[in-house]
Design a protein around this motif. Structure first.
Motif, PDB file in Angstrom:
ATOM      1  N   THR A   1     -54.203  20.498  35.350  1.00 44.90           N
ATOM      2  CA  THR A   1     -52.849  20.215  35.844  1.00 44.90           C
ATOM      3  C   THR A   1     -52.756  20.322  37.367  1.00 44.90           C
ATOM      4  OG1 THR A   1     -52.241  22.523  35.447  1.00 44.90           O
ATOM      5  CG2 THR A   1     -51.773  20.942  33.689  1.00 44.90           C
ATOM      6  N   LEU A   2     -52.934  21.527  37.897  1.00 47.54           N
ATOM      7  CA  LEU A   2     -52.709  21.759  39.314  1.00 47.54           C
ATOM      8  C   LEU A   2     -53.795  21.125  40.179  1.00 47.54           C
ATOM      9  CD1 LEU A   2     -50.895  23.155  41.404  1.00 47.54           C
ATOM     10  CD2 LEU A   2     -52.323  25.203  41.155  1.00 47.54           C
ATOM     11  N   ASP A   3     -55.055  21.256  39.771  1.00 48.15           N
ATOM     12  CA  ASP A   3     -56.153  20.735  40.593  1.00 48.15           C
ATOM     13  C   ASP A   3     -56.065  19.224  40.804  1.00 48.15           C
ATOM     14  OD1 ASP A   3     -57.042  23.256  40.882  1.00 48.15           O
ATOM     15  OD2 ASP A   3     -58.757  23.091  39.536  1.00 48.15           O
ATOM     16  N   PRO A   4     -55.834  18.400  39.771  1.00 40.27           N
ATOM     17  CA  PRO A   4     -55.707  16.957  40.024  1.00 40.27           C
ATOM     18  C   PRO A   4     -54.528  16.610  40.943  1.00 40.27           C
ATOM     19  CG  PRO A   4     -56.109  17.385  37.703  1.00 40.27           C
ATOM     20  CD  PRO A   4     -55.846  18.695  38.333  1.00 40.27           C
ATOM     21  N   MET A   5     -53.424  17.335  40.798  1.00 42.93           N
ATOM     22  CA  MET A   5     -52.263  17.068  41.637  1.00 42.93           C
ATOM     23  C   MET A   5     -52.564  17.375  43.098  1.00 42.93           C
ATOM     24  SD  MET A   5     -49.552  18.680  43.322  1.00 42.93           S
ATOM     25  CE  MET A   5     -49.355  20.258  42.538  1.00 42.93           C
ATOM     26  N   LEU A   6     -53.213  18.537  43.358  1.00 45.14           N
ATOM     27  CA  LEU A   6     -53.549  18.890  44.731  1.00 45.14           C
ATOM     28  C   LEU A   6     -54.593  17.935  45.304  1.00 45.14           C
ATOM     29  CD1 LEU A   6     -53.680  22.796  44.495  1.00 45.14           C
ATOM     30  CD2 LEU A   6     -51.861  21.379  45.423  1.00 45.14           C
ATOM     31  N   SER A   7     -55.525  17.494  44.476  1.00 43.84           N
ATOM     32  CA  SER A   7     -56.553  16.564  44.970  1.00 43.84           C
ATOM     33  C   SER A   7     -55.949  15.229  45.376  1.00 43.84           C
ATOM     34  CB  SER A   7     -57.618  16.348  43.887  1.00 43.84           C
ATOM     35  OG  SER A   7     -58.272  17.567  43.592  1.00 43.84           O
ATOM     36  N   SER A   8     -54.851  14.833  44.737  1.00 39.65           N
ATOM     37  CA  SER A   8     -54.204  13.568  45.104  1.00 39.65           C
ATOM     38  C   SER A   8     -53.458  13.672  46.428  1.00 39.65           C
ATOM     39  CB  SER A   8     -53.238  13.141  44.004  1.00 39.65           C
ATOM     40  OG  SER A   8     -52.167  14.068  43.891  1.00 39.65           O
ATOM     41  N   VAL A   9     -53.124  14.889  46.838  1.00 41.53           N
ATOM     42  CA  VAL A   9     -52.374  15.092  48.082  1.00 41.53           C
ATOM     43  C   VAL A   9     -53.302  15.476  49.228  1.00 41.53           C
ATOM     44  CG1 VAL A   9     -50.549  16.435  49.175  1.00 41.53           C
ATOM     45  CG2 VAL A   9     -50.317  15.740  46.791  1.00 41.53           C
ATOM     46  N   TRP A  10     -54.230  16.412  48.949  1.00 44.68           N
ATOM     47  CA  TRP A  10     -55.148  16.888  49.984  1.00 44.68           C
ATOM     48  C   TRP A  10     -56.515  16.246  49.767  1.00 44.68           C
ATOM     49  CZ3 TRP A  10     -53.527  22.645  49.059  1.00 44.68           C
ATOM     50  CH2 TRP A  10     -52.255  22.853  49.602  1.00 44.68           C
ATOM     51  N   HIS A  11     -56.782  15.216  50.543  1.00 42.43           N
ATOM     52  CA  HIS A  11     -58.055  14.531  50.402  1.00 42.43           C
ATOM     53  C   HIS A  11     -59.142  15.299  51.150  1.00 42.43           C
ATOM     54  CE1 HIS A  11     -56.118  11.045  48.598  1.00 42.43           C
ATOM     55  NE2 HIS A  11     -55.194  11.114  49.548  1.00 42.43           N
ATOM     56  N   ASP A  12     -60.341  15.249  50.627  1.00 39.21           N
ATOM     57  CA  ASP A  12     -61.484  15.886  51.269  1.00 39.21           C
ATOM     58  C   ASP A  12     -61.939  15.002  52.416  1.00 39.21           C
ATOM     59  OD1 ASP A  12     -63.498  17.565  51.868  1.00 39.21           O
ATOM     60  OD2 ASP A  12     -64.794  17.028  50.185  1.00 39.21           O
ATOM     61  N   PRO A  13     -61.837  15.434  53.651  1.00 37.67           N
ATOM     62  CA  PRO A  13     -62.213  14.567  54.791  1.00 37.67           C
ATOM     63  C   PRO A  13     -63.704  14.248  54.738  1.00 37.67           C
ATOM     64  CG  PRO A  13     -61.876  16.832  55.524  1.00 37.67           C
ATOM     65  CD  PRO A  13     -61.424  16.774  54.097  1.00 37.67           C
ATOM     66  N   PRO A  14     -64.053  13.004  54.982  1.00 37.62           N
ATOM     67  CA  PRO A  14     -65.467  12.615  54.902  1.00 37.62           C
ATOM     68  C   PRO A  14     -66.308  13.271  55.969  1.00 37.62           C
ATOM     69  CG  PRO A  14     -64.160  10.822  55.823  1.00 37.62           C
ATOM     70  CD  PRO A  14     -63.177  11.870  55.368  1.00 37.62           C
TER      71      PRO A  14
END
Length: 461
Positions: A42-55
């Motif tokens: 639940t929480l992890d996918p939502m945060l991943s959609s907002v905070w992208h991992d910078p390349p």
């Protein structure tokens, strides 16, 4: 996640004392991993959609941290490469690997006798308790004199910081408890167990005392049966056998010498003729011998003091003295006063004995054997005692009942085996559902017994 839950839920519901300890632990771990599973969905996918991992440029503001992380990643990759090389070598030499694993597995069981077993690990808490008892019938002054000798012997140990003594306990006036507080562990070279060993040796020359160290001794064997004399003979025979076991210390039985007593046997015919009853005889003798509080006195210091009525000590030393006590009868003399007669006229005073305590278990008389362990793990000593119990044949109507830490260890071991069996079944079901195969989980779970190699090696260290 479900594999972890499958392991810790059975542990949480183990029976016995260990089950009480692990109940909160097992439920906490199971609930924690289930919550982490819920968060990962639940929480992890939502945060991943907002905070992208910078390349790139993740450590732009802290370049030193980037260098550290690069070294860590290179180290992890190197470990992966080594693991791949070892795995490739193992697949190329499968027979050698299987033979080595088999030899290590069975060879690890040779470490078991060196490890030893015990229910509770030995701890150095800086406190030693000594239980002393003098012969049955000893006065409080005699017991106090023996305790004074013990205290004098303990002065030779600089590791003892404080001595607290109680003479006369709830067990009787011939018992005493000496509690020793040790100095801090950093200030002494000998451990608590080493001090217990040398204290036993130092107090052994003191005649007339029996010594035991600690409170709950790990060895506890009961003998149950109908006849007290037979029980005494059986427990003493067992005591002789157990005394030969290496590592036995503070060996003691509950079959103590009887307390000296006086039996007043009423002559029913003479007592009935004079109107004297058993209840009257008891109510007359009790305050004279044992003492009776009849009033309270307010002292000048403002404290209330009990006023006890009792015969002088010199008049209650001998059995013959009791025969001179006068009793009031129900008949009157020529002067109209109630007649008084000496006790010896209506009763016989006989010296006898009475048991200190009568113990029962499962509606049967019980005597017990207690012992501690010294120089060997208590579990190993208990195992040797258990062998003696199994090899001893008792008469019909008599049986053994083993308690103490040995019983707790057996119950905990059985509970752990049951929890392990349930965990293995649950893990197999989960792996079978994941791999859609009934054979692949068996190949994975075949590595579980090999973990005993590291377990035994770690316990030995």
């Amino acid at each position: 996640t479900f594999a972890i839950v499958a392991v810790f839920v059975p542990i949480a519901f183990m029976s016995g004392i260990v089950g009480k300890f692990f109940f909160q632990f097992g439920l906490t771990v199971a609930v924690a991993v289930l919550v982490s599973l819920f968060v990962s969905f639940t929480l992890d996918p939502m945060l991943s959609s907002v905070w992208h991992d910078p390349p790139e440029g993740r450590f732009r503001r802290a370049p030193w941290l980037g260098r550290v992380m690069d070294r860590i990643e290179r180290g992890v990759e190197r470990i992966h490469e080594l693991y791949g090389e070892v795995l490739a070598w193992g697949l190329d030499h499968r027979v050698r690997v299987l033979v080595a694993a088999t030899l290590l597995f069975f060879g690890s069981f040779a470490l078991v006798p060196l490890i030893g077993t015990e229910f509770v690990p030995e701890a150095d808490n800086g406190f030693i308790s000594l239980r002393l008892n003098t012969p049955v019938g000893s006065s409080l002054a005699h017991t106090d004199g023996k305790v004074a000798q013990v205290e004098a012997a303990l002065k030779a140990f600089p590791e003892i910081d404080l001595v607290m003594t109680t003479v006369g306990t709830d067990e009787g006036r011939n018992y005493a408890r000496v509690n020793l507080r040790l100095v801090d562990r950093t200030l002494r070279s000998r451990s608590q167990k080493e001090l217990e060993r040398v204290i036993r040796a130092a107090l052994r020359p003191i005649a007339g005392i029996d010594l035991s160290v600690g409170f709950n001794r790990p060895i506890f064997v009961n003998v149950l049966g109908p006849d007290p004399a037979t029980l005494s003979a059986l427990i003493r025979d067992l005591q002789v056998k157990v005394a030969r076991v290496p590592g036995i210390a503070d060996l003691e039985t509950s079959d103590k010498d009887a307390n000296p007593a006086l039996s007043v046997r009423l002559n029913n015919a003479a007592a009935a003729d004079l109107g004297i009853t058993v209840a009257q005889l008891g109510s007359t003798l009790r305050p004279l011998l044992a003492g009776d509080t009849v009033s309270y006195w307010l002292g000048p210091d403002g404290q209330n003091y009990e006023v006890n009525v009792q015969l002088p000590k010199e008049n209650r030393r001998l059995a013959a003295d009791l025969g001179n006590l006068y009793l009031s009868t129900g008949k009157r003399g020529p002067d109209g006063e109630l007649r008084m007669v000496p006790l010896r006229q209506v009763a016989e005073v006989v010296e006898t004995t009475s048991p200190q305590i009568i113990k029962r278990q499962d509606l049967q008389r019980r005597v017990a054997l207690y012992a501690g362990a010294e120089g060997r793990p208590s579990g190993d000593v208990g195992t040797d005692v258990q062998k003696i119990v199994k090899e001893t044949t008792l008469p019909p109507g008599y049986r053994f009942s083993v308690g103490g830490q040995q019983q707790d260890m057996v119950e905990s071991f059985n509970a752990a085996l049951a929890a392990l069996a349930l965990a293995i079944v649950f893990i197999y079901l989960i792996l079978a559902s994941q791999f859609a195969s009934f054979l692949q989980p068996l190949a994975i779970m075949a590595s579980l017994p090999l973990s005993l190699i590291g377990v035994f090696a770690g316990l030995l260290v």
